[in-house]
Design an enzyme around this catalytic site. Sequence first.
Site, PDB file in Angstrom:
ATOM      1  N   LYS A 189     -10.474  -6.510   6.722  1.00 36.14           N
ATOM      2  CA  LYS A 189     -10.243  -7.651   5.827  1.00 36.14           C
ATOM      3  C   LYS A 189     -10.776  -8.918   6.507  1.00 36.14           C
ATOM      4  O   LYS A 189     -10.467  -9.182   7.667  1.00 36.14           O
ATOM      5  CB  LYS A 189      -8.735  -7.755   5.531  1.00 36.14           C
ATOM      6  CG  LYS A 189      -8.389  -8.684   4.406  1.00 36.14           C
ATOM      7  CD  LYS A 189      -7.024  -8.376   3.837  1.00 36.14           C
ATOM      8  CE  LYS A 189      -6.689  -9.342   2.711  1.00 36.14           C
ATOM      9  NZ  LYS A 189      -5.517  -8.960   1.950  1.00 36.14           N
ATOM     10  N   GLU A 214       7.336  -3.322  -7.965  1.00 36.85           N
ATOM     11  CA  GLU A 214       8.289  -4.181  -8.670  1.00 36.85           C
ATOM     12  C   GLU A 214       9.408  -3.376  -9.321  1.00 36.85           C
ATOM     13  O   GLU A 214      10.566  -3.803  -9.341  1.00 36.85           O
ATOM     14  CB  GLU A 214       7.554  -5.024  -9.718  1.00 36.85           C
ATOM     15  CG  GLU A 214       6.597  -6.065  -9.141  1.00 36.85           C
ATOM     16  CD  GLU A 214       5.254  -5.517  -8.684  1.00 36.85           C
ATOM     17  OE1 GLU A 214       4.981  -4.311  -8.910  1.00 36.85           O
ATOM     18  OE2 GLU A 214       4.477  -6.279  -8.086  1.00 36.85           O
ATOM     19  N   ARG A 218       6.179  -5.716 -14.986  1.00 36.63           N
ATOM     20  CA  ARG A 218       6.132  -4.302 -14.625  1.00 36.63           C
ATOM     21  C   ARG A 218       7.510  -3.651 -14.711  1.00 36.63           C
ATOM     22  O   ARG A 218       7.632  -2.457 -14.928  1.00 36.63           O
ATOM     23  CB  ARG A 218       5.679  -4.166 -13.159  1.00 36.63           C
ATOM     24  CG  ARG A 218       4.219  -4.215 -12.938  1.00 36.63           C
ATOM     25  CD  ARG A 218       3.635  -2.880 -13.303  1.00 36.63           C
ATOM     26  NE  ARG A 218       2.215  -3.000 -13.549  1.00 36.63           N
ATOM     27  CZ  ARG A 218       1.287  -2.884 -12.619  1.00 36.63           C
ATOM     28  NH1 ARG A 218       1.621  -2.613 -11.398  1.00 36.63           N
ATOM     29  NH2 ARG A 218       0.036  -3.012 -12.938  1.00 36.63           N
TER      30      ARG A 218
HETATM   31  C1  LIG Z   1       1.546  -5.597  -9.828  1.00 38.39           C
HETATM   32  C2  LIG Z   1       1.124  -6.596  -8.801  1.00 38.39           C
HETATM   33  N1  LIG Z   1       1.994  -6.961  -7.834  1.00 38.39           N
HETATM   34  C3  LIG Z   1       1.631  -7.878  -6.910  1.00 38.39           C
HETATM   35  C4  LIG Z   1       0.384  -8.428  -6.941  1.00 38.39           C
HETATM   36  C5  LIG Z   1       0.012  -9.518  -5.946  1.00 38.39           C
HETATM   37  N2  LIG Z   1      -1.040  -9.045  -5.037  1.00 38.39           N
HETATM   38  C6  LIG Z   1      -2.328  -9.338  -5.229  1.00 38.39           C
HETATM   39  S1  LIG Z   1      -3.302  -8.660  -4.104  1.00 38.39           S
HETATM   40  C7  LIG Z   1      -2.029  -7.946  -3.310  1.00 38.39           C
HETATM   41  C8  LIG Z   1      -2.295  -7.098  -2.102  1.00 38.39           C
HETATM   42  C9  LIG Z   1      -3.239  -5.988  -2.428  1.00 38.39           C
HETATM   43  O1  LIG Z   1      -3.537  -5.273  -1.269  1.00 38.39           O
HETATM   44  P1  LIG Z   1      -4.574  -4.090  -1.302  1.00 38.39           P
HETATM   45  O2  LIG Z   1      -4.428  -3.294  -2.541  1.00 38.39           O
HETATM   46  O3  LIG Z   1      -4.482  -3.355  -0.024  1.00 38.39           O
HETATM   47  O4  LIG Z   1      -5.959  -4.824  -1.430  1.00 38.39           O
HETATM   48  P2  LIG Z   1      -6.742  -5.752  -0.367  1.00 38.39           P
HETATM   49  O5  LIG Z   1      -6.583  -7.158  -0.818  1.00 38.39           O
HETATM   50  O6  LIG Z   1      -6.135  -5.526   0.971  1.00 38.39           O
HETATM   51  O7  LIG Z   1      -8.150  -5.301  -0.463  1.00 38.39           O
HETATM   52  C10 LIG Z   1      -0.826  -8.263  -3.921  1.00 38.39           C
HETATM   53  C11 LIG Z   1       0.507  -7.850  -3.453  1.00 38.39           C
HETATM   54  C12 LIG Z   1      -0.497  -8.010  -7.969  1.00 38.39           C
HETATM   55  N3  LIG Z   1      -1.718  -8.524  -8.091  1.00 38.39           N
HETATM   56  N4  LIG Z   1      -0.118  -7.091  -8.864  1.00 38.39           N
END
Ligand SMILES: Cc1ncc(C[n+]2csc(CCOP(=O)(O)OP(=O)(O)O)c2C)c(N)n1
Length: 664
Positions: free
Chosen positions: A281, A386, A414
């Site tokens: 990242k 969630e 959700r």
């Molecule tokens: C249902 C939901 N919950 C929380 C979020 C907030 N959120 C956005 S990105 C993220 C982390 C995602 O991590 P990952 O899937 O590993 O992707 P990366 O950014 O590390 O590539 C979160 C918690 C969201 N977008 N959707």
Amino acid sequence: MTRLLETINRPSDIRPLTPAQLAALAQEIREELVKTIAALGGHLASSLGAVELCLALHDVFDAPEDQLVWDMGYQAFAHKLITGRRERFQTLKQLDGLSGFNNKDESPYDLFTTGHGGTVLSTALGLAMARDQVQAKRHVVAIIGDASLGEGMALEALNHIGHAKPNLLVILNDNRMSIAKPVGGLSRYLNRIITNPVYNRLRLDLEQLVKRLPHGSRLIRLGRKVEESLKGLLVPGLVFEELGFRYVGPIDGHNLSELITTLQNVKRLAGPILLHVSTVKGKGYRFAEEDPERFHKVEPFDVATGQLKDQSSRLKAQGSRQKRLPSAFSLQPSATFTEAFSEQLIRLGTTNSRLIAITAAMPEGTGVSEFAKRFPDRCLDVGMAEQHALGVAAGLARGGARPVFAVYSTFLQRAFDQIMHEVCLQELPVVLAIDRAGLVGEDGPTHHGVFDLAYLRVLPNLAILSPKDPAELQAMLRWSLEQERPVAIRYSRGGIVCGEPIGKLTKPIVVGKSETLRTGNDLALLALGSMVYPALAVAEALAREGVEAAVVNARFVKPIDEAMVRDAAKVGCLVTLEEAQVAGGFGSAVSEALDRLGAPAISHLRIGLPDAFVEHGKRSELLKRCRLDPKSLTSRIRRWYDNLPRSTEPLPPRELRAFADARE
Ligand SMILES: Cc1ncc(C[n+]2csc(CCOP(=O)(O)OP(=O)(O)O)c2C)c(N)n1
């Protein structure tokens, strides 16, 4: 010299490039990403980590005929840049500009408009099934992050894909990060695969080799048997294999030639494949690599130093990271709702050892991270889950704890069924601290928290409140923890949108009671949460024009203050104001109360958000566009007021029309 990037107008333009040129293109894309996000702010680190993956996917697959679907899409800015959106990239997340996520209206290369995590495996399975229905040949590829894979919906999809066994490639983009550090057994498992020296990345190569030998397929079958018996010891991704996937990886997500060769190989394989790609990242921009959490989504910053440009956001970022809160809290007038929540949570947690804070992978955004530092044993990060968060909250509450689930309005959607089934039906004292309720700004329609009132209002036993300012949020949070029932408090992003905060409570929080802030005989403005200060501004403007409007801070959407509604009805015409969908929202609650009260048909203007998905842009711009800023509100209300059919009946005596808060 023309940059290579300038010559890429569609994905097929990258296919003739040599490996060296592709590597140079990756570098140019990174520079473009850093430059643009430094100027505009936004998601950065995840996209930096997925540049090579985007290029390799578009090199090997023929989109849009082949269908590449990204979970959410804020990590696929390289995909935006090479799919014909380069020239508009500077408009990213700006009003009328490109979206910061996948957007179906923006490009044929984006199949869905998305922003909620964990959806892509289900939609990709649907695409694969639709393809098979018509016996088409295209490939379907889903790209998902390691944290999103833990979402309930993603796990449900994994289960189904393994059973349905379509030809479907799932790419697990594993950077070992959620926004913050990921949590849970799944992420520990993935981490173990990546760091385990004994992994069988060789297996695919070996199979290719064996295929070339005489009796190759028999050898493969034999190999499979051996493998079966050694699985537990040697095979990484065993869990995926057991679910019915063919697991391949982990491979280096920044090695273009390895990515391309592996994708070409797995493209030929049938059935569901899970390709595990290890990425970093923030890759390629030192500050983002060193602090990927800060650069997950960042305010405008200086490229050379990585420092935020705006002094106040800098202090805020530092504050929320390093600041030890003083023991005697003093809420700044400019505090945001999130800051006020964060402070109060700690204050209440200090005296109430039963208080447990819960977050679903958003500790920083929802303001629970300081609480987590102070009370690590009383803060749960359940990961991107969630629905599960509500289930755990219910169990905690039944067990005697006082859980507070801090969550963005949009993600709470959700867990609708869990709020109903696990919490409200059980009458459990769970507090929902619903942040980012209303328009959130640049993240746009996937993230606006505008539906919560409509879906929460229908649930029995739930009290629903909304504070006019951060100080009132603190009072409401304190009140909510004294209740023996579920309570939802919704508050908006940032602080108040206009005027000066009143700063102190005029009256304590009492269940189902509103607060009258101004009296007036001509019109009653009943405002909810973020609309209270704009309503005061409107009343002042109207007063200058000779129209005296009462202003009520509703505080409660449920139970609604019926006495207040009755008094407002006496004025003869009332306006409800809310930063939520009009359909089913606060205005609807007032209409229903008027019905219940048998109030005569009085004129009621419901102001809120339209029955449409509101686009992205700065929150202030969107409020203007939705005509919810004080100036637009004043002219809307004035026009409506002037055009009201005037009764030919003599008006009731002035005392009866006067809106006075005589009840208290
Ligand atoms: C249902 C939901 N919950 C929380 C979020 C907030 N959120 C956005 S990105 C993220 C982390 C995602 O991590 P990952 O899937 O590993 O992707 P990366 O950014 O590390 O590539 C979160 C918690 C969201 N977008 N959707």
